[in-house]
Scaffold this motif. Structure first.
Motif, PDB file in Angstrom:
ATOM      1  N   LYS A 106       0.835  -1.189   0.000  1.00 51.31           N
ATOM      2  CA  LYS A 106       0.000   0.000   0.000  1.00 51.31           C
ATOM      3  C   LYS A 106       0.878   1.251   0.000  1.00 51.31           C
ATOM      4  N   THR A 107       0.344   2.323  -0.566  1.00 55.09           N
ATOM      5  CA  THR A 107       1.015   3.619  -0.516  1.00 55.09           C
ATOM      6  C   THR A 107       0.221   4.515   0.428  1.00 55.09           C
ATOM      7  N   TYR A 108       0.917   5.156   1.352  1.00 55.65           N
ATOM      8  CA  TYR A 108       0.277   6.008   2.355  1.00 55.65           C
ATOM      9  C   TYR A 108       0.463   7.463   1.935  1.00 55.65           C
ATOM     10  N   HIS A 109      -0.613   8.253   2.005  1.00 57.04           N
ATOM     11  CA  HIS A 109      -0.630   9.601   1.447  1.00 57.04           C
ATOM     12  C   HIS A 109      -0.829  10.661   2.525  1.00 57.04           C
ATOM     13  N   LEU A 110      -0.334  11.866   2.219  1.00 54.86           N
ATOM     14  CA  LEU A 110      -0.614  13.070   3.000  1.00 54.86           C
ATOM     15  C   LEU A 110      -0.585  14.227   2.015  1.00 54.86           C
ATOM     16  N   ARG A 111      -1.721  14.941   1.897  1.00 54.61           N
ATOM     17  CA  ARG A 111      -1.810  16.076   0.976  1.00 54.61           C
ATOM     18  C   ARG A 111      -1.993  17.344   1.788  1.00 54.61           C
ATOM     19  N   LEU A 112      -1.277  18.402   1.374  1.00 52.26           N
ATOM     20  CA  LEU A 112      -1.332  19.693   2.057  1.00 52.26           C
ATOM     21  C   LEU A 112      -1.664  20.788   1.060  1.00 52.26           C
ATOM     22  N   LEU A 113      -2.419  21.778   1.513  1.00 53.45           N
ATOM     23  CA  LEU A 113      -2.597  23.002   0.747  1.00 53.45           C
ATOM     24  C   LEU A 113      -1.789  24.085   1.446  1.00 53.45           C
ATOM     25  N   VAL A 114      -0.897  24.736   0.692  1.00 51.10           N
ATOM     26  CA  VAL A 114      -0.029  25.781   1.229  1.00 51.10           C
ATOM     27  C   VAL A 114      -0.329  27.063   0.455  1.00 51.10           C
ATOM     28  N   ASN A 115      -0.604  28.152   1.178  1.00 54.82           N
ATOM     29  CA  ASN A 115      -0.961  29.405   0.505  1.00 54.82           C
ATOM     30  C   ASN A 115       0.297  30.183   0.095  1.00 54.82           C
ATOM     31  N   ASP A 116       0.085  31.384  -0.464  1.00 56.64           N
ATOM     32  CA  ASP A 116       1.195  32.209  -0.948  1.00 56.64           C
ATOM     33  C   ASP A 116       2.121  32.680   0.166  1.00 56.64           C
ATOM     34  N   GLU A 117       1.625  32.708   1.386  1.00 57.71           N
ATOM     35  CA  GLU A 117       2.429  33.142   2.526  1.00 57.71           C
ATOM     36  C   GLU A 117       3.180  31.979   3.168  1.00 57.71           C
ATOM     37  N   ASP A 118       3.217  30.845   2.494  1.00 60.40           N
ATOM     38  CA  ASP A 118       3.855  29.604   2.973  1.00 60.40           C
ATOM     39  C   ASP A 118       3.292  29.133   4.305  1.00 60.40           C
ATOM     40  N   LEU A 119       1.986  29.181   4.430  1.00 68.00           N
ATOM     41  CA  LEU A 119       1.295  28.641   5.594  1.00 68.00           C
ATOM     42  C   LEU A 119       0.499  27.422   5.169  1.00 68.00           C
ATOM     43  N   VAL A 120       0.567  26.355   5.969  1.00 69.81           N
ATOM     44  CA  VAL A 120      -0.233  25.157   5.699  1.00 69.81           C
ATOM     45  C   VAL A 120      -1.668  25.480   6.085  1.00 69.81           C
ATOM     46  N   VAL A 121      -2.571  25.461   5.099  1.00 69.17           N
ATOM     47  CA  VAL A 121      -3.953  25.846   5.322  1.00 69.17           C
ATOM     48  C   VAL A 121      -4.776  24.648   5.766  1.00 69.17           C
ATOM     49  N   THR A 122      -4.660  23.527   5.050  1.00 67.41           N
ATOM     50  CA  THR A 122      -5.411  22.321   5.400  1.00 67.41           C
ATOM     51  C   THR A 122      -4.663  21.101   4.882  1.00 67.41           C
ATOM     52  N   TYR A 123      -5.078  19.916   5.337  1.00 66.72           N
ATOM     53  CA  TYR A 123      -4.406  18.680   4.971  1.00 66.72           C
ATOM     54  C   TYR A 123      -5.360  17.514   5.099  1.00 66.72           C
ATOM     55  N   ASP A 124      -5.060  16.411   4.398  1.00 63.65           N
ATOM     56  CA  ASP A 124      -5.810  15.166   4.550  1.00 63.65           C
ATOM     57  C   ASP A 124      -4.939  13.995   4.110  1.00 63.65           C
ATOM     58  N   THR A 125      -5.495  12.788   4.198  1.00 55.65           N
ATOM     59  CA  THR A 125      -4.736  11.589   3.849  1.00 55.65           C
ATOM     60  C   THR A 125      -5.324  10.867   2.644  1.00 55.65           C
TER      61      THR A 125
END
Length: 189
Positions: A106-125
């Motif tokens: 299996k491959t385990y995932h983590l996705r992040l959204l990073v805004n223009d100010e280099d802040l992690v806004v949200t994430y999921d798997t």
């Protein structure tokens, strides 16, 4: 209960009736066990690295306060293991970082959204999808199309509401319009 030579001979074949396992068979068994142990170890490492990264990211976001945003550089220090990283910069405002820990099964995932100010806004798997934790990204192409559409609508509305021939000509110069920020700002004299 006499000890005769015949009884001594019969006791020896009983112990020799067990066959010895050949060395070749033992080697094959141990190699199979080592391969199986290696597979389990690789899968466990991928899963535990993703889980530890996810937990530390969650703890950092909880400690961030109301905004729930942490600096991306802080997140990079919390990454466990050695995941593969895909960066999708097609978003107008946010970049999508997709981390993948590869196991055997299996491959385990983590996705992040990073805004223009280099802040992690949200994430999921989730392994893929249009949204990350329910948040949709606007692509640069869609944003440009939206801007062009809005410009066309504005020019069409201006053309419909005030034709050029009907606008009165005044001799006084037009007043400079000030925005709310400029009006509220203190003036330097």
């Amino acid at each position: 209960m006499s000890s005769t030579p015949e009884s001594a001979e019969t006791s020896e074949p009983v112990s020799k009736s067990k066959k010895k396992v050949s060395t070749q068979r033992r080697v094959i068994s141990w190699v199979f066990i080592a391969i199986l142990l290696g597979v389990v170890l690789l899968e466990w490492r991928a899963k535990s690295s993703q889980a530890k990264t996810f937990e530390s990211l969650g703890a950092a976001v909880d400690n961030a306060g109301e905004a729930g945003e942490i600096p991306f550089s802080q997140f990079e220090g919390k990454i466990q293991g050695s995941p593969d990283v895909d960066v999708d910069e097609s978003g107008a405002i946010m970049r999508l970082y997709h981390y993948k820990w590869n196991g055997i099964f299996k491959t385990y995932h983590l996705r992040l959204l990073v805004n223009d100010e280099d802040l992690v806004v949200t994430y999921d798997t989730e392994p893929e999808g249009e949204t990350v934790n329910g948040m949709r990204r606007i692509s640069k192409k869609n944003l440009e199309e939206l801007v062009q559409k809005n410009k066309q609508e504005v020019t069409a509305q201006k053309a419909e509401s005030k034709p050029v021939s009907e606008t009165p000509v005044t001799e006084t110069p037009a007043k400079k319009e000030t925005s709310e920020k400029e009006a509220a700002a203190p003036k330097d004299e």
